[in-house]
Design a protein around this motif. Structure first.
Motif, PDB file in Angstrom:
ATOM      1  N   GLN A 117       2.284   1.749  -3.482  1.00 23.48           N
ATOM      2  CA  GLN A 117       1.232   2.223  -4.406  1.00 23.48           C
ATOM      3  C   GLN A 117       1.020   3.712  -4.255  1.00 23.48           C
ATOM      4  O   GLN A 117       0.991   4.475  -5.243  1.00 23.48           O
ATOM      5  CB  GLN A 117      -0.070   1.449  -4.124  1.00 23.48           C
ATOM      6  CG  GLN A 117      -1.265   1.986  -4.898  1.00 23.48           C
ATOM      7  CD  GLN A 117      -2.563   1.916  -4.090  1.00 23.48           C
ATOM      8  OE1 GLN A 117      -2.505   1.811  -2.866  1.00 23.48           O
ATOM      9  NE2 GLN A 117      -3.684   2.003  -4.749  1.00 23.48           N
ATOM     10  N   ARG A 118       0.864   4.173  -3.029  1.00 25.02           N
ATOM     11  CA  ARG A 118       0.574   5.589  -2.794  1.00 25.02           C
ATOM     12  C   ARG A 118       1.760   6.469  -3.200  1.00 25.02           C
ATOM     13  O   ARG A 118       1.607   7.550  -3.792  1.00 25.02           O
ATOM     14  CB  ARG A 118       0.244   5.810  -1.323  1.00 25.02           C
ATOM     15  CG  ARG A 118      -1.110   5.229  -0.947  1.00 25.02           C
ATOM     16  CD  ARG A 118      -1.403   5.416   0.529  1.00 25.02           C
ATOM     17  NE  ARG A 118      -2.713   4.864   0.899  1.00 25.02           N
ATOM     18  CZ  ARG A 118      -3.211   4.842   2.113  1.00 25.02           C
ATOM     19  NH1 ARG A 118      -2.481   5.329   3.128  1.00 25.02           N
ATOM     20  NH2 ARG A 118      -4.406   4.341   2.348  1.00 25.02           N
ATOM     21  N   GLU A 150       0.842  -1.210   0.000  1.00 17.58           N
ATOM     22  CA  GLU A 150       0.000   0.000   0.000  1.00 17.58           C
ATOM     23  C   GLU A 150       0.876   1.259   0.000  1.00 17.58           C
ATOM     24  O   GLU A 150       0.594   2.244  -0.708  1.00 17.58           O
ATOM     25  CB  GLU A 150      -0.910  -0.018   1.228  1.00 17.58           C
ATOM     26  CG  GLU A 150      -1.977   1.089   1.205  1.00 17.58           C
ATOM     27  CD  GLU A 150      -2.902   1.004   2.402  1.00 17.58           C
ATOM     28  OE1 GLU A 150      -4.110   1.205   2.222  1.00 17.58           O
ATOM     29  OE2 GLU A 150      -2.408   0.713   3.519  1.00 17.58           O
ATOM     30  N   LYS A 155      -8.035  -5.872  -2.483  1.00 15.89           N
ATOM     31  CA  LYS A 155      -7.130  -4.753  -2.249  1.00 15.89           C
ATOM     32  C   LYS A 155      -5.973  -4.781  -3.237  1.00 15.89           C
ATOM     33  O   LYS A 155      -5.577  -3.740  -3.805  1.00 15.89           O
ATOM     34  CB  LYS A 155      -6.616  -4.811  -0.812  1.00 15.89           C
ATOM     35  CG  LYS A 155      -5.635  -3.690  -0.458  1.00 15.89           C
ATOM     36  CD  LYS A 155      -6.280  -2.323  -0.585  1.00 15.89           C
ATOM     37  CE  LYS A 155      -5.327  -1.202  -0.203  1.00 15.89           C
ATOM     38  NZ  LYS A 155      -5.918   0.141  -0.428  1.00 15.89           N
ATOM     39  N   THR A 160      -4.995   0.924  -9.894  1.00 15.93           N
ATOM     40  CA  THR A 160      -4.590   2.326  -9.712  1.00 15.93           C
ATOM     41  C   THR A 160      -3.205   2.577 -10.284  1.00 15.93           C
ATOM     42  O   THR A 160      -2.941   3.626 -10.890  1.00 15.93           O
ATOM     43  CB  THR A 160      -4.610   2.697  -8.217  1.00 15.93           C
ATOM     44  OG1 THR A 160      -3.744   1.807  -7.508  1.00 15.93           O
ATOM     45  CG2 THR A 160      -6.015   2.611  -7.645  1.00 15.93           C
ATOM     46  N   ILE A 167      -9.149   5.266  -5.676  1.00 17.32           N
ATOM     47  CA  ILE A 167      -8.777   5.238  -4.247  1.00 17.32           C
ATOM     48  C   ILE A 167      -9.858   5.889  -3.415  1.00 17.32           C
ATOM     49  O   ILE A 167     -10.213   5.416  -2.326  1.00 17.32           O
ATOM     50  CB  ILE A 167      -7.428   5.945  -4.029  1.00 17.32           C
ATOM     51  CG1 ILE A 167      -6.318   5.135  -4.730  1.00 17.32           C
ATOM     52  CG2 ILE A 167      -7.115   6.087  -2.545  1.00 17.32           C
ATOM     53  CD1 ILE A 167      -4.974   5.843  -4.733  1.00 17.32           C
ATOM     54  N   GLU A 217      -7.236  -3.742  -6.562  1.00 13.78           N
ATOM     55  CA  GLU A 217      -7.450  -2.284  -6.585  1.00 13.78           C
ATOM     56  C   GLU A 217      -6.125  -1.544  -6.744  1.00 13.78           C
ATOM     57  O   GLU A 217      -6.004  -0.581  -7.525  1.00 13.78           O
ATOM     58  CB  GLU A 217      -8.141  -1.845  -5.289  1.00 13.78           C
ATOM     59  CG  GLU A 217      -8.491  -0.347  -5.288  1.00 13.78           C
ATOM     60  CD  GLU A 217      -7.753   0.411  -4.184  1.00 13.78           C
ATOM     61  OE1 GLU A 217      -8.159   1.525  -3.885  1.00 13.78           O
ATOM     62  OE2 GLU A 217      -6.763  -0.129  -3.626  1.00 13.78           O
ATOM     63  N   MET A 218      -5.076  -2.019  -6.059  1.00 15.96           N
ATOM     64  CA  MET A 218      -3.767  -1.375  -6.167  1.00 15.96           C
ATOM     65  C   MET A 218      -3.186  -1.570  -7.561  1.00 15.96           C
ATOM     66  O   MET A 218      -2.582  -0.647  -8.135  1.00 15.96           O
ATOM     67  CB  MET A 218      -2.823  -1.937  -5.096  1.00 15.96           C
ATOM     68  CG  MET A 218      -3.139  -1.439  -3.687  1.00 15.96           C
ATOM     69  SD  MET A 218      -1.895  -1.878  -2.455  1.00 15.96           S
ATOM     70  CE  MET A 218      -2.187  -3.611  -2.285  1.00 15.96           C
ATOM     71  N   LYS A 248      -9.977   0.785   0.873  1.00 17.59           N
ATOM     72  CA  LYS A 248      -9.709   1.093   2.285  1.00 17.59           C
ATOM     73  C   LYS A 248     -10.504   0.202   3.209  1.00 17.59           C
ATOM     74  O   LYS A 248     -10.021  -0.289   4.230  1.00 17.59           O
ATOM     75  CB  LYS A 248     -10.032   2.567   2.532  1.00 17.59           C
ATOM     76  CG  LYS A 248      -9.786   3.012   3.978  1.00 17.59           C
ATOM     77  CD  LYS A 248     -10.086   4.474   4.120  1.00 17.59           C
ATOM     78  CE  LYS A 248      -9.824   4.937   5.563  1.00 17.59           C
ATOM     79  NZ  LYS A 248     -10.641   4.228   6.539  1.00 17.59           N
TER      80      LYS A 248
END
Length: 498
Positions: free
Chosen positions: A68-69, A65, A121, A128, A144, A124-125, A150
């Motif tokens: 990714q961010r 995570e 999750k 993105t 996101i 989703e990552m 989340k």
């Protein structure tokens, strides 16, 4: 209170039993507690492994995570390195966690939800990152901001936190259980050790007490035996003198009996001659009218000859008995001569002397001698074996071939035991001791004899410092057992070199 042999045996047996039960109890308790401690230890190890796996899974998800961010914000590929490294590890940790939770059916549903959330999750990552790489950062941010990823991550964290909390509680309980088990093991060992110490102390006390009593008894025996040898020699001398007097008396009596017996036998011969003449005269004389003639003739030709035959039979029987007494009396007065005697040679010679008589009935005599030479009186032992072999031949069972076995072996007390076993007609249980008495015979009397053979055997064996007994089964055979000292001189009280 003095400890007796019976008390010592009982107390020792009780102490050994208590010690054995205590030892078995200690061993059993130790094994059970060790197994129990091992179970708690295995649970702690499994808990620690599970905790490490779930913590690693949470760390790897967090690394993914974070990567990714960072990439979405900076579009710098360097931020994706933690993401790429953690990606394959997450699948491995999930598989490992599935193996750990497999034995627990109640964890199946929460674990399935965890796998769904983690998969969502990660998906989703991936989406993105793909949008950001294509230059559509706003679309990635929009994904996101839906908060679905989340929520999935929050549920995963909640599962991980709950799992860690449960594992920690289990670890705490397992450690406490281990500690209590070790404490119990300590007390069992201490208690068992004390019990064994008490048992050993009791056994030592019993042994010391019994040893002290034995030592005391030995001292008393030594004190009591201080003058015993002298008293025994004196009494043996007295017995010897008394025995000599008895033998002398028997010799004198038999000689005194023989004199009137000889007279009776002589006068009986003269009477028989006279009666023969009278019988010839009465048989030749014609019948007379005298009423007493018939009675006189019957007395001269029938009654008197029959009475003379009875007298002759009785005198012959008495003469045989007197000769038997004289034989035993002479044997008792004979001076024994201890010498080296080879029992095997003696047995083989005695067997050879009777070989012809035995072979006639297809019989045999076996010799099994397991002793060497002994110091004894050769003539007496020869006569003993000869008498017993004669008896075996005399009283053999007509329906089967005679089989005699002569054995010899060592027995405790520096003695030897000689057995003469036959398969003859045997001796009834009630006569086992009676046959050794003078003038006594056993069973149906089909053979001539005065009943002195076994009495003579016992007399000779006892003069050699031993004894003779028998075991027998009627109809199956008899075994005579002769027990003798290895050295006759110890019995006679003499000494010298062999």
């Amino acid at each position: 209170m003095p400890i007796t042999s019976k008390t010592f045996i009982r107390s020792t047996a009780v102490l050994l039993l208590v010690g054995l039960l205590s030892l078995l109890g200690i061993v059993g308790a130790n094994v059970w507690l060790v197994e129990r401690s091992q179970g708690y230890f295995d649970e702690v190890i499994e808990g620690r492994i599970a905790r490490r796996v779930i913590v690693d899974l949470r760390t790897q998800l967090q690394d993914m995570e974070t990567g990714q961010r960072g990439y979405i914000i900076t579009l710098d590929e360097a931020y994706l390195e933690p993401f790429e490294e953690a990606r394959p590890l997450v699948d491995a940790q999930l598989a490992r966690l599935g193996e750990i939770l497999a034995p627990y059916p109640e964890a199946a549903a929460p674990f399935a939800q965890l796998k769904t959330d983690v998969t969502f999750k990660i998906d989703e990552m991936n989406r993105t990152i793909a949008e950001a790489r294509s230059g559509n950062r706003d679309a990635a941010v929009a994904l996101i901001n839906t908060n679905e990823g989340k929520e999935a991550m929050d549920r995963s964290r909640a599962f991980v936190d709950g799992f860690i909390e449960a594992i920690d509680a289990r670890l705490t309980e397992g450690v406490a259980n281990q500690r209590s088990t070790i404490e119990a093991l300590r007390w069992v060992s201490i208690g068992g050790g004390l019990i064994i110490l008490v048992v050993v102390s009791g056994a030592i006390w019993a042994v010391i007490s019994y040893t002290a009593e034995l030592a005391k008894a030995r001292r008393e025996v030594q004190e009591a035996n201080t003058g015993l040898e002298q008293r025994v020699r004196e009494r043996t001398s007295d017995l010897g003198k008394a025995n000599e007097e008895i033998q002398r008396f028997a010799y004198i009596v038999t000689h005194d009996l023989r004199a009137p017996l000889v007279n009776i036998m002589g006068f009986t011969s003269e009477l028989e001659t006279s009666i023969g003449s009278l019988r010839t005269y009465m048989e030749a004389k014609p019948a007379d009218t005298d009423p007493y003639f018939a009675e006189a003739k019957e007395a001269a030709t029938e009654e008197l000859p029959e009475a003379i035959s009875f007298i002759r039979a009785a005198t012959r029987k008495m003469d045989g008995l007197i000769n038997a007494i004289l034989k035993i009396s002479r044997e008792g007065r004979r001076q024994l001569k201890p010498e080296q005697v080879d029992i095997r040679e003696l047995a083989e010679n005695s067997s050879a002397a009777l070989h012809h008589q035995v072979a006639e009935g297809e019989g045999k005599i076996d010799v099994d001698i397991r002793v060497g030479k002994i110091m004894t009186d050769r003539l007496s032992l020869e006569q003993v074996l000869g008498n017993l072999l004669d008896n075996a031949i005399k009283y053999q069972e007509p329906e089967r071939p005679l089989k005699v076995t002569i054995r010899a072996r060592h027995v405790p007390g520096n003695r030897v035991e000689i057995e003469v076993e036959d398969n003859g007609r045997g001796i009834a249980d009630t006569d086992h001791e009676r046959v050794f008495e003078l003038f006594r015979r056993s069973g149906k009397q089909t053979q001539p004899g005065e009943g002195i053979g076994l009495a003579h055997v016992r007399t000779m064996v006892r003069s050699l410092g031993g004894d003779v007994t028998l075991r027998s089964t009627l109809g199956q055979g008899t075994t005579f057992i002769i027990n003798l000292p290895r050295d006759l001189r110890s019995h006679l009280g003499t000494s010298g070199n062999e």
